[in-house]
Design an enzyme around this catalytic site. Structure first.
Site, PDB file in Angstrom:
ATOM      1  N   GLU A  40      -6.117   6.912  -0.889  1.00  0.00           N
ATOM      2  CA  GLU A  40      -6.018   5.767   0.010  1.00  0.00           C
ATOM      3  C   GLU A  40      -6.716   4.547  -0.585  1.00  0.00           C
ATOM      4  O   GLU A  40      -6.210   3.424  -0.508  1.00  0.00           O
ATOM      5  CB  GLU A  40      -6.621   6.116   1.377  1.00  0.00           C
ATOM      6  N   HIS A  79       1.778   4.452  -2.983  1.00  0.00           N
ATOM      7  CA  HIS A  79       1.774   5.912  -2.849  1.00  0.00           C
ATOM      8  C   HIS A  79       3.022   6.510  -3.515  1.00  0.00           C
ATOM      9  O   HIS A  79       2.948   7.535  -4.192  1.00  0.00           O
ATOM     10  CB  HIS A  79       1.762   6.308  -1.372  1.00  0.00           C
ATOM     11  N   HIS A 127       0.842  -1.207   0.000  1.00  0.00           N
ATOM     12  CA  HIS A 127       0.000   0.000   0.000  1.00  0.00           C
ATOM     13  C   HIS A 127       0.876   1.257   0.000  1.00  0.00           C
ATOM     14  O   HIS A 127       0.662   2.175  -0.794  1.00  0.00           O
ATOM     15  CB  HIS A 127      -0.907  -0.029   1.237  1.00  0.00           C
ATOM     16  N   GLU A 128       1.865   1.295   0.870  1.00  0.00           N
ATOM     17  CA  GLU A 128       2.721   2.480   0.984  1.00  0.00           C
ATOM     18  C   GLU A 128       3.583   2.669  -0.263  1.00  0.00           C
ATOM     19  O   GLU A 128       3.789   3.797  -0.721  1.00  0.00           O
ATOM     20  CB  GLU A 128       3.605   2.377   2.229  1.00  0.00           C
TER      21      GLU A 128
END
Length: 316
Positions: free
Chosen positions: A221, A146, A142-143
């Site tokens: 997100e 980004h 997930h990070e």
């Protein structure tokens, strides 16, 4: 976005472009407005504004890590954590970011940096102690999403307009307390005190910046959840991690949550206890929305959301 194997999201690209355009217009309006109110300082105001934006952009990774009192760790100090990030970066075909750990019991993680080559991923000891290896992998995917989508950069730069507006607001409040401007300025503005003009103008700019960044933040997100789940092919691991993190944050003392609230827009889960009215201005979608999306990804991949993964976290 950068050329990686993370799925491309046209919706995110369009939103980032729109938000940057609107915030750029707001930023210009703020500088021009303050320059009109204080014509002698117009150039200085413009230079200061651009300086703040540049500083936020150039030092974004270091500033975020310092805000969390995080420490960069080497592969020798955290071999398992580095191993997970190495595998994910190879899978996504992207440069490896700096790896850091924040020594706090609050379970969370964030990514920061101005580009894929100048970025950092940070996890807390709280998240390493609570999550299994596959859950940590889901969080890190997930990070890294980004970083690959560069939405961290957009959020960091977008915050500059709000920071400048906040500084102008505080200056106007001090002006109201310590004299409210000279009479000549008041006469030039129809008798309206200069400090009041600055206060109203700055508050409008801050409000616009506040809501635009939050609208982008909620979408990015969801995009990172989706991209990370497709990369690892394990949406159930991320769903389980989000559920654990959200539940455990509720048990963290309010004092500790307040200390890191400035980082909420960058965390995988905001450091707030409960939602309520805060949902209206939240930096993140609700847990229910995120789990519903991951369930759809799981159905598309043909994998049940059974959470059947190995026990045991990565440890400190």
């Amino acid at each position: 976005m950068a050329s990686t194997r993370f799925i491309h999201d046209r919706g995110l690209t369009a939103r980032m472009t729109l938000v940057m355009f609107l915030l750029g217009a707001v930023f210009v309006a703020l500088v021009v407005g303050l320059g009109y109110i204080f014509p002698s300082y117009a150039v200085l105001i413009g230079v200061v504004g651009l300086g703040i934006a540049w500083f936020q952009w150039y030092k974004s990774d270091s500033l975020a890590l310092k805000a969390m009192r995080a420490r960069e760790v080497t592969p020798e100090e955290a071999p398992e954590l580095h191993g997970v990030i190495d595998r994910l970066c190879a899978l996504a075909d992207m440069p490896k970011p700096r790896v850091a750990i924040a020594y706090t019991d609050m379970p969370n993680a964030f990514a920061t940096g101005r580009s894929a080559n100048h970025s950092a991923v940070c996890v807390t000891t709280g998240i390493l102690d609570r999550l299994t290896a596959e859950e940590v992998e889901g969080v890190l995917a997930h990070e890294l999403s980004h970083v690959a989508h560069r939405d961290v950069l957009v959020m960091t730069v977008a915050a500059s307009a709000g920071i400048i507006a906040g500084m102008a607001t505080r200056g106007a409040q001090y002006g109201a307390i310590f004299g409210g401007g000279d009479r000549r300025d008041n006469n030039n503005n129809g008798g309206v005190p200069v400090w009041l003009l600055v206060l109203v103008f700055s508050l409008v700019v801050y409000a616009v910046s506040f809501f635009l960044t939050r609208l982008l933040s909620r979408y990015r997100e969801l995009c990172a959840d989706r991209s990370g789940a497709y990369l690892t092919q394990k949406p159930s691991a991320l769903a389980s991690a989000l559920t654990k993190i959200s539940g455990d944050i509720a048990s963290i003392p309010t004092k500790d949550l307040r200390e890191v609230q400035s980082m909420n827009a960058f965390f995988i889960t905001p450091a707030v206890s409960g939602m309520g009215l805060k949902t209206l201005t939240s930096t993140h979608p609700s847990l229910e929305q995120r789990l519903e999306q991951l369930a759809k990804v799981s159905a598309e991949l043909g994998k049940p959301m059974d959470g059947g993964f190995s026990a045991g976290g990565l440890g400190r």
